[in-house]
Design a protein around this motif. Structure first.
Motif, short mmCIF file in Angstrom:
data_model
loop_
_atom_site.label_atom_id
_atom_site.label_comp_id
_atom_site.label_asym_id
_atom_site.label_seq_id
_atom_site.Cartn_x
_atom_site.Cartn_y
_atom_site.Cartn_z
N ALA A 82 0.84 -1.20 0.00
CA ALA A 82 0.00 0.00 0.00
C ALA A 82 0.88 1.25 0.00
N PRO A 83 0.45 2.31 -0.69
CA PRO A 83 1.25 3.55 -0.67
C PRO A 83 1.26 4.15 0.74
N PRO A 84 2.34 4.85 1.06
CA PRO A 84 2.43 5.45 2.42
C PRO A 84 1.34 6.50 2.60
#
Length: 206
Positions: free
Chosen positions: A197-199
């Motif tokens: 998942a993107p930060p």
């Protein structure tokens, strides 16, 4: 695939449960189309109970979506045959007009009131195949290319348009046949990794 998993799959190939009208694709009894409410479904000869057919295959395609032509959720599953015997049985089932290398199954997901719903009859049978209520549920997105699954489906038909426009000349009543997906049970998953998942960069409130 591990040897034990491969050997386990052989248990499904001869499975029949006549009391529940369940048969593996190569074990079908004599069949005929039903009557009245089940006239569109393939049944065991002498009954009006639709046959629930099993087949194991390798996933070629798993797609879920809707469009302007079909606003309800539609599930499409294409399975590669693992055995020539299964391919031959499908050709016999679809009256020898089948020439594809995969079995195409589909289902428009609606609830008992006819409203759009989400197809959720997807189960984890990688360890044991049990009653649906006793198996862990998966999402359609959990099924990937190359997975080995057990598909349950009905064979059904619908009338094709008449070719003759001359009312004085009888014309054949032709039918199309297809397979209506009922459930998918994952027996073996191909190796995979999970997307990272993107930060989180948003910290406000909307």
């Amino acid at each position: 695939m591990a040897y034990n998993a491969h050997r386990r799959m052989y248990r499904f190939l001869d499975y029949v449960a006549p009391e529940h009208s369940i048969f593996y694709i190569t074990q079908l009894p004599p069949t005929s189309w039903g009557a009245d409410n089940t006239g569109s479904f393939l049944c065991a000869t002498g009954t009006d109970e639709p046959l629930l057919i099993w087949m194991i295959g390798s996933v070629e395609k798993m797609a879920v979506g809707s469009s302007t032509l079909e606003k309800r959720c539609k599930v499409e599953l294409n399975l590669q045959f693992l055995r020539k015997a299964d391919h031959t049985a499908v050709k016999d089932l679809l009256y020898l007009i089948f020439s594809g290398k995969t079995l195409e199954l589909s289902r428009v997901a609606i609830d008992e009131e006819g409203l759009p719903s989400v197809f959720d009859a997807v189960f984890d049978a990688s360890i044991e195949y049990k009653s649906r209520d006793a198996m862990h549920k998966l999402q359609c997105a959990d099924i990937l290319f190359g997975d080995i699954v057990l598909a349950e489906f009905y064979c059904y038909r619908w009338r094709a348009p008449r070719m003759s426009t001359n009312n004085a000349t009888p014309s054949w009543r032709n039918y199309f046949t297809a397979c209506q997906l009922q459930s998918v049970s994952v027996l073996h998953q191909t190796p995979r990794s999970h997307c990272t998942a993107p930060p989180p960069v948003f910290s406000g409130v909307l």
